[in-house]
Every structure is written in C-alpha cells, then in structure tokens.
Design a protein around this motif. Structure first.
Motif, PDB file in Angstrom:
ATOM      1  N   ILE A  87      13.391  44.303  19.981  1.00  0.00           N
ATOM      2  CA  ILE A  87      13.818  42.938  20.131  1.00  0.00           C
ATOM      3  C   ILE A  87      14.669  43.203  21.462  1.00  0.00           C
ATOM      4  O   ILE A  87      15.009  42.265  22.445  1.00  0.00           O
ATOM      5  N   SER A  88      16.000  43.919  20.717  1.00  0.00           N
ATOM      6  CA  SER A  88      17.230  44.082  21.096  1.00  0.00           C
ATOM      7  C   SER A  88      16.493  44.601  22.791  1.00  0.00           C
ATOM      8  O   SER A  88      18.000  44.743  24.136  1.00  0.00           O
ATOM      9  N   ARG A  89      15.897  45.199  23.530  1.00  0.00           N
ATOM     10  CA  ARG A  89      15.588  46.372  24.291  1.00  0.00           C
ATOM     11  C   ARG A  89      14.946  45.346  25.582  1.00  0.00           C
ATOM     12  O   ARG A  89      15.294  45.557  26.875  1.00  0.00           O
ATOM     13  N   CYS A  90      15.093  43.865  25.149  1.00  0.00           N
ATOM     14  CA  CYS A  90      14.488  42.528  25.774  1.00  0.00           C
ATOM     15  C   CYS A  90      16.200  41.608  26.511  1.00  0.00           C
ATOM     16  O   CYS A  90      15.970  40.896  25.907  1.00  0.00           O
ATOM     17  N   ASN A  91      16.812  43.049  26.922  1.00  0.00           N
ATOM     18  CA  ASN A  91      17.988  41.784  27.233  1.00  0.00           C
ATOM     19  C   ASN A  91      18.180  42.098  28.506  1.00  0.00           C
ATOM     20  O   ASN A  91      19.493  42.175  28.999  1.00  0.00           O
ATOM     21  N   SER A  92      16.762  42.427  29.325  1.00  0.00           N
ATOM     22  CA  SER A  92      17.144  42.757  31.048  1.00  0.00           C
ATOM     23  C   SER A  92      17.389  41.124  31.261  1.00  0.00           C
ATOM     24  O   SER A  92      16.687  40.459  31.103  1.00  0.00           O
ATOM     25  N   THR A  93      18.574  41.404  32.997  1.00  0.00           N
ATOM     26  CA  THR A  93      18.245  39.964  33.726  1.00  0.00           C
ATOM     27  C   THR A  93      17.582  40.166  34.724  1.00  0.00           C
ATOM     28  O   THR A  93      17.301  39.554  35.789  1.00  0.00           O
ATOM     29  N   GLY A  94      16.431  41.294  35.301  1.00  0.00           N
ATOM     30  CA  GLY A  94      16.199  41.428  36.292  1.00  0.00           C
ATOM     31  C   GLY A  94      16.644  41.829  37.797  1.00  0.00           C
ATOM     32  O   GLY A  94      18.727  42.368  37.433  1.00  0.00           O
ATOM     33  N   GLY A  95      16.645  41.670  38.704  1.00  0.00           N
ATOM     34  CA  GLY A  95      17.588  41.214  39.166  1.00  0.00           C
ATOM     35  C   GLY A  95      16.418  41.931  40.748  1.00  0.00           C
ATOM     36  O   GLY A  95      14.805  42.308  41.081  1.00  0.00           O
ATOM     37  N   PRO A  96      17.231  42.158  42.077  1.00  0.00           N
ATOM     38  CA  PRO A  96      16.293  42.773  43.142  1.00  0.00           C
ATOM     39  C   PRO A  96      16.170  44.179  43.455  1.00  0.00           C
ATOM     40  O   PRO A  96      15.374  44.784  43.941  1.00  0.00           O
ATOM     41  N   SER A  97      16.667  45.178  42.415  1.00  0.00           N
ATOM     42  CA  SER A  97      16.414  46.685  42.582  1.00  0.00           C
ATOM     43  C   SER A  97      15.913  47.141  40.748  1.00  0.00           C
ATOM     44  O   SER A  97      15.848  46.117  39.936  1.00  0.00           O
ATOM     45  N   GLY A  98      15.068  47.623  41.198  1.00  0.00           N
ATOM     46  CA  GLY A  98      14.452  48.418  39.559  1.00  0.00           C
ATOM     47  C   GLY A  98      13.132  47.574  39.751  1.00  0.00           C
ATOM     48  O   GLY A  98      12.564  47.004  39.929  1.00  0.00           O
TER      49      GLY A  98
END
Length: 341
Positions: A87-98
């Motif tokens: 569950i802790s790995r679901c902490n991304s905020t996304g964005g324009p790269s990657g």
C-alpha cells in the motif's frame, strides 16, 4: 453508513494492495510508481488494526487464485508488513515525465455498497500520456441485450438480467492500448471455466448512432459533483429524446466503448477537481474503441499535471463519434453564458 464505510475501506485497501503486489512482482519494486486513491496513513493507525487484519485476509484469498489467471501467487502467505509495504508504494503524484500506474481500487463506492455498478480502474501513463487502460466491471453483464436502461439505476444487477440463464458470465474486463485502434472485452468466468479465461476476449466498438434522437446519454448518479440541470439543458438543445442512463463509476466509459450508450457528459460544480484515476483508464478504452473524449472546449484531457486534471475547460464530453461530439461542443458554447455553473 458506518458499516458501508468499513466495507468500502476494506475493499479499497485490499484491491490496492493486491494490484501493487502483483505489479511489483512482475516489473520489480524499483520500477513501479503508482498513483492511487488510498494512502497508508489511515490503515497504519492503531485503531485500524481490525481493518488491516481484514485486508490481509482478503488479499491472501484473492492472490490464491492469481495463478489461474496466469499471474504469480505468493510462495507464502503475506503478512501485515508485506501488505503495508504494498500500500505504501502507492504514493506517487504522477507528472509529465516517467512511467506511472494510476489506480482507482473501487470506483463507484455507492454502487459497490448497493450491489450496483462499480469498477476497478487501472491505467498506465508514460510521460504524461495514457498508454494503457483496464476496467474491471464485476456487475456489468456481458451481453448487451440484457441491459435495461430505464431501471438500471433502481435495481441491482442481481435482481435483473443476471439471473437469466446463459448470460455468458457475470461481469467483464475491458482493456485497450493507446494507438492500437483496438479495445477488448473479456468476460469474468467462474469455476472450471477460469482455464478458458485468456482465450475468451472479443473486440468491441462504439455505437454507429449519430442521430441525437436515437442516442443514449450517460451521466453520474450523484448530484454532488455533477450539474444534472446543465447536462439536461444541453441534451434537450441537441435533440436527445431518451431518458439519461445514470450510472455509478467508470462503467459509463465502458457503456460507450461497448456501444451500449453514445454520450457521457460531466460538468462538475464549482470547486470540484477531477482526479486522473476517475478517467484515465476509461478514456483510452473509449478512444481505441473509436470514440472521442475531450474537455468541453474540445481539447484532449491532460494527464500530465499530477493527480488532478488541471486546466480542464468546464467539463468532460465523451461521445461514440465525431458527429455527436461536435454537436455537444457547439451546444456548450451556445448555452454557456446562460448556465448556472
């Protein structure tokens, strides 16, 4: 309400942990970035110990069937530590790269609690563009003719057509890869028929209807985050005659991709911000099935700004084809000045 909240929280965290674990096993922990609705804070609290126990049990029960779908099952039972790590790995905020996976573990909470429509939505975004979308719709009947538009949002699917013999399976999974020009539907199969699962997919296409008088409009059930009066005015001005199909969750996108409906419009009320996980998977599936999805100004939705669809022009319009889409975009411009948004 309290019971419903706990049921929903358990399923949200369970789905999130399951998908996070599977993606990490397939691609490696270091290669997985997930933007998701639930965060680790709630389930890590001492008062959430019983919730965590329920999630651990549910995840292990689910993963026990993974191998039947060609996926990896854990060699040993997962404990609370492994579940919290997932569950802790679901902490991304996304964005324009990657590369970022975008997950809504249970889209349509009210639909789920009521036994009505809900979806598990997963999308892959690369450098701000959605490249893959998957929608799991457990209560959506496989056969189009089993749908009943006028009573769908008043009845659970179990009370309606799903009790009919030879339904072809309860529920379905839809998926598409950007640029492929193909969208696929896979029925959910129970029991021994699971072995046939990988070989039962079929191509789906949007409806060919371009006459507004014959078209079906999808819109959200909840009035809290969608302006029904404005969409009703647009529908009338364009010439829609059918009653709207009000559906929980991204099943609205599935309905358009499958050809069960032609239009989905959502105009959020002031202050509401659309989240990327509520649209990413559905958008790519509709587009690859031959449909069109833009904001109300006719621009493609921008998934490169993080967790929200920043810069959204008024609302979202998804249509089965260009002709209907252009009519609704024109109607928005013609009626906007007199709207109450």
């Amino acid at each position: 309400l309290v019971i419903s909240f706990h049921i929903s929280a358990r399923e949200d965290f369970s789905v999130q942990a399951t998908i996070s674990w599977l993606l990490s096993e397939i691609f490696g922990v270091q290669n997985v970035s997930i933007v998701a609705e639930e965060d680790i804070q709630t389930i890590s609290k001492d008062e959430s110990a019983s919730l965590l126990d329920n999630v651990v049990n549910t995840v292990n029960e689910s993963l026990a069937f993974a191998s039947k779908y060609g996926l990896q099952s854990p060699e040993t039972t997962l404990g609370s530590t492994e579940i919290l790590e997932a569950i802790s790995r679901c902490n991304s905020t996304g964005g324009p790269s990657g590369r970022h996976w975008v997950l809504d573990p249970v889209d349509g909470t009210l639909g789920f609690v009521r036994g009505d429509q809900y979806a598990v939505a997963l999308a892959l975004i690369e450098d701000g563009k959605v490249v893959l979308g998957v929608l799991g719709c457990p209560n959506y009947p496989v056969k189009t003719e089993l749908l009943n538009y006028h009573s769908w949002h008043h009845q659970t699917m179990a009370q309606s057509s799903l009790t009919t013999p030879d339904t072809g399976g309860k529920g379905c999974v839809l998926y598409a890869k950007s640029g492929s020009g193909e969208a696929w539907l896979q029925s959910l199969i129970d029991g021994e028929k699971m072995l046939e699962w990988p070989n039962r997919a079929r191509l789906i296409r949007v409806s060919s209807i371009d006459d507004p008088a014959l078209a079906t409009l999808c819109e959200p059930v909840e009035r809290a985050n969608s302006n029904h009066s404005f969409t009703a005015g647009l529908a009338h001005s364009v010439g829609l005659r059918k009653q709207p199909l009000r559906v929980h969750s991204m099943v609205k996108y599935a309905a358009i991709a499958r050809g069960d409906a032609e239009i989905f419009m959502k105009f959020a009320k002031c202050g509401y911000k659309e989240k990327i996980w509520d649209h990413a998977a559905g958008v790519v599936i509709v587009e690859e099935a031959g449909g069109v999805v833009t904001d109300a100004g006719g621009r493609p939705l921008d998934f490169s700004k993080g967790m929200y669809l920043e810069g959204l022009d008024r609302g979202i319009i998804a249509c089965s084809g260009v002709t209907l889409h252009e009519k609704f975009i024109g109607a928005v411009y013609a009626s906007w000045d007199s709207s109450n948004l």
